[in-house]
Design a protein around this motif. Sequence first.
Motif, PDB file in Angstrom:
ATOM      1  N   LYS A  12      -0.888  16.625  14.819  1.00  0.00           N
ATOM      2  CA  LYS A  12      -0.881  16.858  16.265  1.00  0.00           C
ATOM      3  C   LYS A  12      -0.522  15.570  17.009  1.00  0.00           C
ATOM      4  O   LYS A  12       0.066  15.600  18.094  1.00  0.00           O
ATOM      5  CB  LYS A  12      -2.242  17.380  16.710  1.00  0.00           C
ATOM      6  N   LEU A  13      -0.873  14.435  16.427  1.00  0.00           N
ATOM      7  CA  LEU A  13      -0.549  13.130  17.015  1.00  0.00           C
ATOM      8  C   LEU A  13       0.831  12.639  16.581  1.00  0.00           C
ATOM      9  O   LEU A  13       1.248  11.540  16.950  1.00  0.00           O
ATOM     10  CB  LEU A  13      -1.600  12.092  16.607  1.00  0.00           C
ATOM     11  N   GLY A  14       1.544  13.452  15.783  1.00  0.00           N
ATOM     12  CA  GLY A  14       2.857  13.033  15.292  1.00  0.00           C
ATOM     13  C   GLY A  14       2.776  12.119  14.089  1.00  0.00           C
ATOM     14  O   GLY A  14       3.749  11.436  13.751  1.00  0.00           O
ATOM     15  N   LEU A  15       1.605  12.089  13.414  1.00  0.00           N
ATOM     16  CA  LEU A  15       1.408  11.201  12.269  1.00  0.00           C
ATOM     17  C   LEU A  15       1.617  12.006  10.988  1.00  0.00           C
ATOM     18  O   LEU A  15       0.695  12.656  10.484  1.00  0.00           O
ATOM     19  CB  LEU A  15      -0.004  10.589  12.310  1.00  0.00           C
ATOM     20  N   ARG A  16       2.836  11.979  10.465  1.00  0.00           N
ATOM     21  CA  ARG A  16       3.190  12.784   9.288  1.00  0.00           C
ATOM     22  C   ARG A  16       3.416  11.912   8.050  1.00  0.00           C
ATOM     23  O   ARG A  16       2.963  12.239   6.967  1.00  0.00           O
ATOM     24  CB  ARG A  16       4.438  13.613   9.582  1.00  0.00           C
ATOM     25  N   ARG A  17       4.128  10.802   8.220  1.00  0.00           N
ATOM     26  CA  ARG A  17       4.366   9.887   7.107  1.00  0.00           C
ATOM     27  C   ARG A  17       3.368   8.748   7.173  1.00  0.00           C
ATOM     28  O   ARG A  17       2.776   8.470   8.218  1.00  0.00           O
ATOM     29  CB  ARG A  17       5.767   9.294   7.183  1.00  0.00           C
ATOM     30  N   SER A  18       3.241   8.047   6.056  1.00  0.00           N
ATOM     31  CA  SER A  18       2.331   6.902   6.021  1.00  0.00           C
ATOM     32  C   SER A  18       2.721   5.854   7.061  1.00  0.00           C
ATOM     33  O   SER A  18       1.871   5.280   7.746  1.00  0.00           O
ATOM     34  CB  SER A  18       2.334   6.285   4.617  1.00  0.00           C
ATOM     35  N   PHE A  19       4.054   5.635   7.229  1.00  0.00           N
ATOM     36  CA  PHE A  19       4.474   4.582   8.159  1.00  0.00           C
ATOM     37  C   PHE A  19       4.215   4.968   9.616  1.00  0.00           C
ATOM     38  O   PHE A  19       4.129   4.097  10.486  1.00  0.00           O
ATOM     39  CB  PHE A  19       5.956   4.231   7.969  1.00  0.00           C
ATOM     40  N   ASP A  20       4.088   6.261   9.897  1.00  0.00           N
ATOM     41  CA  ASP A  20       3.738   6.667  11.264  1.00  0.00           C
ATOM     42  C   ASP A  20       2.406   6.051  11.684  1.00  0.00           C
ATOM     43  O   ASP A  20       2.204   5.722  12.853  1.00  0.00           O
ATOM     44  CB  ASP A  20       3.651   8.195  11.364  1.00  0.00           C
ATOM     45  N   PHE A  21       1.493   5.898  10.713  1.00  0.00           N
ATOM     46  CA  PHE A  21       0.192   5.304  11.021  1.00  0.00           C
ATOM     47  C   PHE A  21       0.332   3.814  11.343  1.00  0.00           C
ATOM     48  O   PHE A  21      -0.382   3.286  12.194  1.00  0.00           O
ATOM     49  CB  PHE A  21      -0.782   5.502   9.852  1.00  0.00           C
ATOM     50  N   VAL A  22       1.254   3.136  10.666  1.00  0.00           N
ATOM     51  CA  VAL A  22       1.486   1.707  10.953  1.00  0.00           C
ATOM     52  C   VAL A  22       1.925   1.536  12.404  1.00  0.00           C
ATOM     53  O   VAL A  22       1.526   0.575  13.082  1.00  0.00           O
ATOM     54  CB  VAL A  22       2.556   1.135   9.997  1.00  0.00           C
ATOM     55  N   LEU A 151      -5.334   1.404   8.748  1.00  0.00           N
ATOM     56  CA  LEU A 151      -5.437   0.136   8.015  1.00  0.00           C
ATOM     57  C   LEU A 151      -5.003   0.296   6.565  1.00  0.00           C
ATOM     58  O   LEU A 151      -4.428  -0.622   5.973  1.00  0.00           O
ATOM     59  CB  LEU A 151      -6.865  -0.405   8.106  1.00  0.00           C
ATOM     60  N   ARG A 152      -5.239   1.487   5.996  1.00  0.00           N
ATOM     61  CA  ARG A 152      -4.780   1.754   4.626  1.00  0.00           C
ATOM     62  C   ARG A 152      -3.240   1.714   4.584  1.00  0.00           C
ATOM     63  O   ARG A 152      -2.647   1.133   3.679  1.00  0.00           O
ATOM     64  CB  ARG A 152      -5.292   3.117   4.173  1.00  0.00           C
ATOM     65  N   ALA A 153      -2.612   2.340   5.586  1.00  0.00           N
ATOM     66  CA  ALA A 153      -1.145   2.332   5.644  1.00  0.00           C
ATOM     67  C   ALA A 153      -0.619   0.919   5.878  1.00  0.00           C
ATOM     68  O   ALA A 153       0.382   0.500   5.277  1.00  0.00           O
ATOM     69  CB  ALA A 153      -0.666   3.268   6.753  1.00  0.00           C
ATOM     70  N   LEU A 154      -1.297   0.172   6.732  1.00  0.00           N
ATOM     71  CA  LEU A 154      -0.870  -1.202   7.033  1.00  0.00           C
ATOM     72  C   LEU A 154      -0.877  -2.061   5.776  1.00  0.00           C
ATOM     73  O   LEU A 154       0.008  -2.906   5.579  1.00  0.00           O
ATOM     74  CB  LEU A 154      -1.802  -1.804   8.096  1.00  0.00           C
ATOM     75  N   ASP A 155      -1.858  -1.848   4.922  1.00  0.00           N
ATOM     76  CA  ASP A 155      -1.981  -2.653   3.702  1.00  0.00           C
ATOM     77  C   ASP A 155      -1.053  -2.190   2.585  1.00  0.00           C
ATOM     78  O   ASP A 155      -0.742  -2.968   1.672  1.00  0.00           O
ATOM     79  CB  ASP A 155      -3.429  -2.610   3.196  1.00  0.00           C
ATOM     80  N   SER A 156      -0.592  -0.931   2.631  1.00  0.00           N
ATOM     81  CA  SER A 156       0.201  -0.402   1.515  1.00  0.00           C
ATOM     82  C   SER A 156       1.693  -0.302   1.813  1.00  0.00           C
ATOM     83  O   SER A 156       2.514  -0.337   0.895  1.00  0.00           O
ATOM     84  CB  SER A 156      -0.315   0.988   1.117  1.00  0.00           C
ATOM     85  N   GLU A 157       2.074  -0.177   3.085  1.00  0.00           N
ATOM     86  CA  GLU A 157       3.486   0.011   3.428  1.00  0.00           C
ATOM     87  C   GLU A 157       4.227  -1.331   3.485  1.00  0.00           C
ATOM     88  O   GLU A 157       3.677  -2.326   3.955  1.00  0.00           O
ATOM     89  CB  GLU A 157       3.616   0.697   4.791  1.00  0.00           C
ATOM     90  N   PRO A 158       5.498  -1.355   3.048  1.00  0.00           N
ATOM     91  CA  PRO A 158       6.292  -2.591   3.190  1.00  0.00           C
ATOM     92  C   PRO A 158       6.620  -2.828   4.662  1.00  0.00           C
ATOM     93  O   PRO A 158       7.008  -1.907   5.377  1.00  0.00           O
ATOM     94  CB  PRO A 158       7.567  -2.287   2.389  1.00  0.00           C
ATOM     95  N   LEU A 159       6.443  -4.051   5.107  1.00  0.00           N
ATOM     96  CA  LEU A 159       6.658  -4.394   6.518  1.00  0.00           C
ATOM     97  C   LEU A 159       7.879  -5.294   6.661  1.00  0.00           C
ATOM     98  O   LEU A 159       7.867  -6.279   7.410  1.00  0.00           O
ATOM     99  CB  LEU A 159       5.402  -5.080   7.085  1.00  0.00           C
ATOM    100  N   LEU A 183      -1.703  -6.775  15.945  1.00  0.00           N
ATOM    101  CA  LEU A 183      -2.157  -5.736  16.877  1.00  0.00           C
ATOM    102  C   LEU A 183      -3.227  -4.848  16.263  1.00  0.00           C
ATOM    103  O   LEU A 183      -4.155  -4.403  16.953  1.00  0.00           O
ATOM    104  CB  LEU A 183      -0.962  -4.891  17.340  1.00  0.00           C
ATOM    105  N   HIS A 184      -3.126  -4.591  14.952  1.00  0.00           N
ATOM    106  CA  HIS A 184      -4.140  -3.755  14.304  1.00  0.00           C
ATOM    107  C   HIS A 184      -5.390  -4.547  13.933  1.00  0.00           C
ATOM    108  O   HIS A 184      -6.474  -3.959  13.809  1.00  0.00           O
ATOM    109  CB  HIS A 184      -3.572  -3.105  13.032  1.00  0.00           C
ATOM    110  N   ARG A 185      -5.239  -5.871  13.767  1.00  0.00           N
ATOM    111  CA  ARG A 185      -6.380  -6.692  13.339  1.00  0.00           C
ATOM    112  C   ARG A 185      -6.552  -7.888  14.289  1.00  0.00           C
ATOM    113  O   ARG A 185      -6.708  -9.024  13.860  1.00  0.00           O
ATOM    114  CB  ARG A 185      -6.170  -7.178  11.908  1.00  0.00           C
ATOM    115  N   ALA A 186      -6.519  -7.596  15.564  1.00  0.00           N
ATOM    116  CA  ALA A 186      -6.654  -8.666  16.565  1.00  0.00           C
ATOM    117  C   ALA A 186      -8.043  -9.295  16.504  1.00  0.00           C
ATOM    118  O   ALA A 186      -9.040  -8.614  16.243  1.00  0.00           O
ATOM    119  CB  ALA A 186      -6.402  -8.085  17.953  1.00  0.00           C
ATOM    120  N   ARG A 187      -8.084 -10.593  16.762  1.00  0.00           N
ATOM    121  CA  ARG A 187      -9.364 -11.316  16.809  1.00  0.00           C
ATOM    122  C   ARG A 187      -9.622 -11.789  18.232  1.00  0.00           C
ATOM    123  O   ARG A 187      -8.681 -11.914  19.031  1.00  0.00           O
ATOM    124  CB  ARG A 187      -9.325 -12.509  15.847  1.00  0.00           C
ATOM    125  N   PRO A 188     -10.863 -12.045  18.553  1.00  0.00           N
ATOM    126  CA  PRO A 188     -11.169 -12.536  19.907  1.00  0.00           C
ATOM    127  C   PRO A 188     -10.348 -13.780  20.225  1.00  0.00           C
ATOM    128  O   PRO A 188     -10.219 -14.688  19.395  1.00  0.00           O
ATOM    129  CB  PRO A 188     -12.666 -12.860  19.842  1.00  0.00           C
TER     130      PRO A 188
END
Length: 653
Positions: A12-22, A151-159, A183-188
């Motif tokens: 529903k959010l358009g998240l179909r492939r692993s990279f869509d989550f990235v 975060l699983r997709a971020l760690d597994s997909e080639p960037l 952006l996914h792992r921003a720190r203060p």
Amino acid sequence: MKNEALERKFQKLGLRRSFDFVLHLPLRYEDETVLGTADTAVPGEPLQIEAKVQRAEIAYRPRRQLVVHAEGLVLRFYNFYGSQLKQLQRAATEGLRVRAFGELRGGWFGAEMVHPRYRIVGEGEPLPEALTPIYPATAGLPQRELRERVLRALDSEPLAETLSDELRKRYSLAGFAESVTLLHRARPGNDLEAAWRRMKFDEVLAQQLSMRFAYRERHSRRAPKLPGDGPLLKAFFERLRFKLTRSQSLAAGQVLKDLAAPHPMQRLLQGDVGSGKTVVAAIACLAAVDAGWQAAVMAPTEILSEQHFRKFSEWLAPLGVTIGWLHGKVHKKEKLAAAEAQIVIGTHALIERGVEFKRLGLAVIDEQHRFGVDQRLKLGRKRARVHPHQLMMSATPIPRTLEMTAYGDLDLSSITELPPGRRPVATRLFADAKRGEVLDRIRASCAEGQQAYWVCPVIEESKEGVQTAVATYERLRAELSGLRVGLLHGRLPSDEKAAAMQTFVAGETQLLVCTTVIEVGVDVPNASLMVIESAERFGLAQLHQLRGRIGRGSRESVCILLYGELSDTARQRLKVIFGSNDGFAIAQQDLQIRGPGEFLGERQSGQRVLRYADVFDVDLIRQAREAADAMPDDAARAHVERWYGSKRDLLDA
């Protein structure tokens, strides 16, 4: 949550492939890297507090709730599971602590949080080092599930990079991998500006490239050649009782040039209300018929499709052209007969199962923004082997920034002037309290032989204080007892709608009470007055379209906007429509007020054209267009695949 249900939420959010989550980037962040206290709490702002759990119990007053008592803190849950109670009771028994994030407020037992996000932790458990990203979600999808998948997709997909070092240097762009990770792992304290700029640039670049690939793909397909020099077109121009305006002639020339090419035309014809787009469409249809092909004209409403049928019949039937009209109430045999005509006009009935064209060479889609991508594709696919040409028309002019983005794959023609004799409509603002004066104007206008519209925002009662078409019709019949008052709205049966419209066209009805069903296509030159009730409830484009239904005769026409209580946005809209008759200027203002998502309607079948970039960021769009010109084909395709791999169908729209 079960896997199947979870996947449906993701889709529903358009998240179909692993990279869509990235590429599903955070809306905002919450800071769970520090602990606060009741003394440091700021009203209305969330914070994180940790305290030792003392007891957990169910209370029944004032309503059933789970109450957790911790040292100096109370947590309340009005919706909870039995497993939560057991978890928190076990934490109290084992001397564990609760780490809760939420807004703090005063309660019976001191500081309390209602429905906080919480975790059970041991004493001294380390705090997270990164901020907690909050993602765009849908109802029933927990942030925790979404965050884990991202975060699983971020760690597994080639960037890997899709931009060359030269392009990154030219536009001062940060690296892709470092930007998306940040952006996914921003720190203060992290500065995210460069990371966001890279993602916005990449998004616009992908959109620009996808438009170019779609354009190139269409030009590789085969379409019938429809030369614009046949006998029907020549006879049409000889019989035409008016002269085309300069911009009508230019637009018609552009369309005819496209039709003569062996690849499918995909052209958007835009022009203000009453600028004369229909005659250009008729010229295009005649080119198809001259070449031995059929043309189909699809309109969003039966009233508009009937208007086209009458107009085309008036112009083209004397030339011997057969014209069919397809709408929702037509029986199967009539459908088959209508679909064999040289020009077939109709509503969405044209794309229903069972309607087949033998030689469809041209599809004209009027008010194209009212149709979804799927509907436009269906009409274009009525012949699979040879692709028909497509001409889309819109009376809502497209602002320049959207020309460069959402409509970048289309060839564009603009009719920028009104036909001679069309007088601008005067617009007047009246508060509800002056309704009596408005009635006097209607009486005076009708006494002089003119006709009027009274437009209502809804058909039946839906919200308190909003005048409805049915109630207003009854009220006006009583207040204007000497006038012949008619009623027209979308829920009337087709034959009653047609009869109501016909009596108004014939002058038998003096005042037509209606809804926005008359927004497009209605042409009654004797109607010189329009009252739009509860005008503050209408959008700018709608108000301008409605106003365009008058001013088609020789008399000066007046549109009265009758308004109630005004919000700041409504006041802004009425100020714009009062001050301008220029559809292009109004469209630009409308885009700024409403934003691109609402303005575009279903151009992307519910998907936003740009999720992260701003369509008003002209510099960014210009740079992305330049970069698109410089990218080699393989890198460009990799970039588009990254952003649009699961949305390929939209590129055909």
